[in-house]
Design a protein around this motif. Structure first.
Motif, short mmCIF file in Angstrom:
data_model
loop_
_atom_site.label_atom_id
_atom_site.label_comp_id
_atom_site.label_asym_id
_atom_site.label_seq_id
_atom_site.Cartn_x
_atom_site.Cartn_y
_atom_site.Cartn_z
N ARG A 168 -3.59 12.89 7.55
CA ARG A 168 -2.63 13.24 6.51
C ARG A 168 -1.36 13.73 7.18
O ARG A 168 -1.41 14.63 8.02
N HIS A 175 0.83 -1.21 0.00
CA HIS A 175 0.00 0.00 0.00
C HIS A 175 0.86 1.26 0.00
O HIS A 175 0.56 2.24 -0.68
N VAL A 176 1.96 1.26 0.75
CA VAL A 176 2.89 2.38 0.82
C VAL A 176 4.28 1.87 0.52
O VAL A 176 4.70 0.85 1.08
N LEU A 226 2.01 11.86 3.26
CA LEU A 226 1.32 10.57 3.32
C LEU A 226 -0.16 10.83 3.49
O LEU A 226 -0.62 11.27 4.54
N CYS A 227 -0.92 10.55 2.45
CA CYS A 227 -2.35 10.83 2.43
C CYS A 227 -3.10 9.51 2.51
O CYS A 227 -3.16 8.75 1.53
N GLU A 228 -3.63 9.19 3.68
CA GLU A 228 -4.30 7.93 3.89
C GLU A 228 -5.80 8.03 3.62
O GLU A 228 -6.43 9.03 3.94
N ASN A 229 -6.36 6.96 3.02
CA ASN A 229 -7.81 6.92 2.88
C ASN A 229 -8.43 5.89 3.83
O ASN A 229 -9.60 5.59 3.74
N SER A 230 -7.60 5.34 4.74
CA SER A 230 -8.12 4.48 5.80
C SER A 230 -8.67 5.36 6.92
O SER A 230 -8.04 6.35 7.30
N HIS A 247 -7.91 9.81 -2.59
CA HIS A 247 -8.92 9.44 -1.59
C HIS A 247 -10.07 8.67 -2.21
O HIS A 247 -10.73 7.88 -1.53
N ARG A 293 1.07 4.68 -2.58
CA ARG A 293 1.55 5.84 -1.85
C ARG A 293 3.06 5.75 -1.76
O ARG A 293 3.58 4.70 -1.34
N ASN A 329 1.12 10.37 -4.81
CA ASN A 329 0.08 9.36 -4.92
C ASN A 329 -0.03 8.92 -6.38
O ASN A 329 -0.04 9.76 -7.29
#
Length: 443
Positions: free
Chosen positions: A194, A5-6, A202-206, A38, A115, A91
């Motif tokens: 974020r 994922h990252v 690091l832009c998380e959508n979790s 996102h 990511r 991203n």
């Protein structure tokens, strides 16, 4: 396609590609905006993909064609690891297709979001119900001070007829890489994070849920954890059990010495077989025995404590079976080749004792079951999914030869009620019950 994922900045990595009946795969990596990142889910339907068809046709950061190892025409699923080139912070979306067009209408297309960041974090809830985050460097594992952390939540926007992300708080990590967020303790409140460290974002959508599902409040919650000497017993055998009793309040646990409780022994229908009173010792543990019933229904049985006010209780499932040690086993030879619906298939089996002797002249009763499934990518075009229940297409009997071998031949009869346009996949299962001259049956 499976990817991490990252991934780390400016460092190559690997993807796992699973394929069937393909000699090469076309790959493309496209840069995404924060808003697009996102919106990209891990698994997206055909309708979701149509919304982002402009992204798929965007000029890629990198694109290439990778050959795949030969599958030798066996129609089976294979896998291979392919190198992902080093990328800058940001991203991205990784696209994999069977041709260079990357059109969702004429291409077998899959996507995975990426990511690129050197930042990572851990998360936990503290005793006072705050949300504590620790930010660290993915390469070194060292905590990162001075990282800006922005907290967002989803709010419904009537003018846009959907949810929008609204920033609710901003923090800066301390010398230990930590920051504390106090979120409302209410059901349905979700927030996103974020992390910003210069160009590294690091832009998380979790999302994180702040509702206190397991909050014990002023009362101490008590739990019992059971252990048994084995998992399966014969009728009449002694069942030895041990339990540990723990109390929990404000997410802090402690042992509970000198506590009384009742331990019940029930069958699968929760009919009581026996019960005993126990008291925990100075280490918060207790022990006891039950006798497996001899004239009760065999199967799963339950050792449990009562669920009284303030009790989390505890339970342990065991099995009581009238079993004996098997003397032989039944196996199949691997089926060679590939088949189409309507082709004849021959399966060879062997019955052999654990001492190495052949089980000859044994009765073999067999049946062949068929199941049908439709690939997930056809769910959007095929309205009704066919039944996954097994349908018996053949049954019969035979005997093992002097070497303990037997053969079953059947035709891979398809289900003609399923349209060919749905790309159905038929699975055939052979079940053979072999009974030797002593009356022992193995399947």
């Amino acid at each position: 396609v499976s990817v991490a994922h990252v991934m780390s900045f400016n460092e190559p990595s690997l993807m796992l590609v699973r394929f069937r009946n393909m000699s090469s795969v076309h790959l493309r990596i496209v840069k995404l905006t924060t808003k697009e990142a996102h919106s990209f889910g891990r698994y997206m339907s055909y309708e979701d993909l149509k919304k982002f068809k402009h992204v798929f046709q965007r000029k890629p950061v990198v694109s290439w064609k990778s050959p795949l190892p030969s599958d030798e025409g066996d129609f089976q699923m294979h896998s291979v690891e392919i190198k992902i080139p080093a990328l800058d912070y940001g991203n991205y979306v990784l696209l994999a297709a069977d041709n260079a067009d990357f059109s969702i209408n004429n291409t077998m297309l899959t996507q995975r979001s990426l990511r690129i960041s050197d930042l990572g974090y851990t998360h936990r809830e503290t005793k006072n119900n705050n949300q504590e985050f620790t930010v660290y460097n993915r390469r070194s594992g060292k905590p990162q001070a001075g990282v800006i952390a922005e907290i967002y939540k989803n709010e419904y926007n009537s003018s846009k007829h959907g949810n929008v992300q609204v920033k609710t708080a901003t923090y800066t990590t301390d010398s230990n890489g930590r920051f504390m967020h106090s979120a409302p303790r209410e059901r349905g409140y979700y927030f996103f994070i974020r992390l910003i460290q210069g160009k590294d974002i690091l832009c998380e959508n979790s999302s994180f849920d702040s509702y206190p599902y397991n909050e014990s409040g002023k009362k101490e919650k008590r739990n019992v954890y059971f252990f048994t000497d084995r998992s399966i017993y014969r009728p009449g055998q002694t069942i030895y059990f041990k339990g540990v009793m723990l109390g929990e309040k404000d997410k802090v646990q402690r042992i509970l010495p000198g506590e009384k409780t009742t331990v019940y022994f029930n069958d699968w229908n929760y009919q009581e077989i026996a019960k005993i009173e126990v008291v925990t010792n100075e280490y918060g543990t207790f022990s006891g025995t039950f006798t497996a019933p001899q004239r009760a229904l065999d199967g799963v049985m339950i050792i449990t404590t009562s669920y009284e006010d303030g009790w989390g209780g505890g339970r342990k499932m065991i099995r009581v079976e009238e079993y004996k040690r098997p003397k032989f086993e039944v196996t199949y030879e691997n089926v060679q080749g590939s088949f189409r619906p309507g082709d004849p298939i021959k399966v060879k089996g062997i019955a052999k004792s654990y001492s190495g002797a052949n089980i000859d002249n044994a009765q073999v009763r067999y049946r062949v079951e068929r199941r049908v499934r439709i690939p997930y990518w056809m769910y959007y075009w095929y309205d009704s999914k066919p039944s996954t229940f097994a349908v018996t297409i053949l049954q019969g009997s035979t005997k093992t030869d002097t070497n303990g071998n037997f053969e079953v031949e059947f035709t891979a009869v398809p289900d003609h009620t399923v349209s060919k346009e749905a790309d159905p996949i038929f699975t055939y299962t052979l079940i053979a019950d072999v009974t030797d001259i002593n009356g022992e049956t193995r399947s």
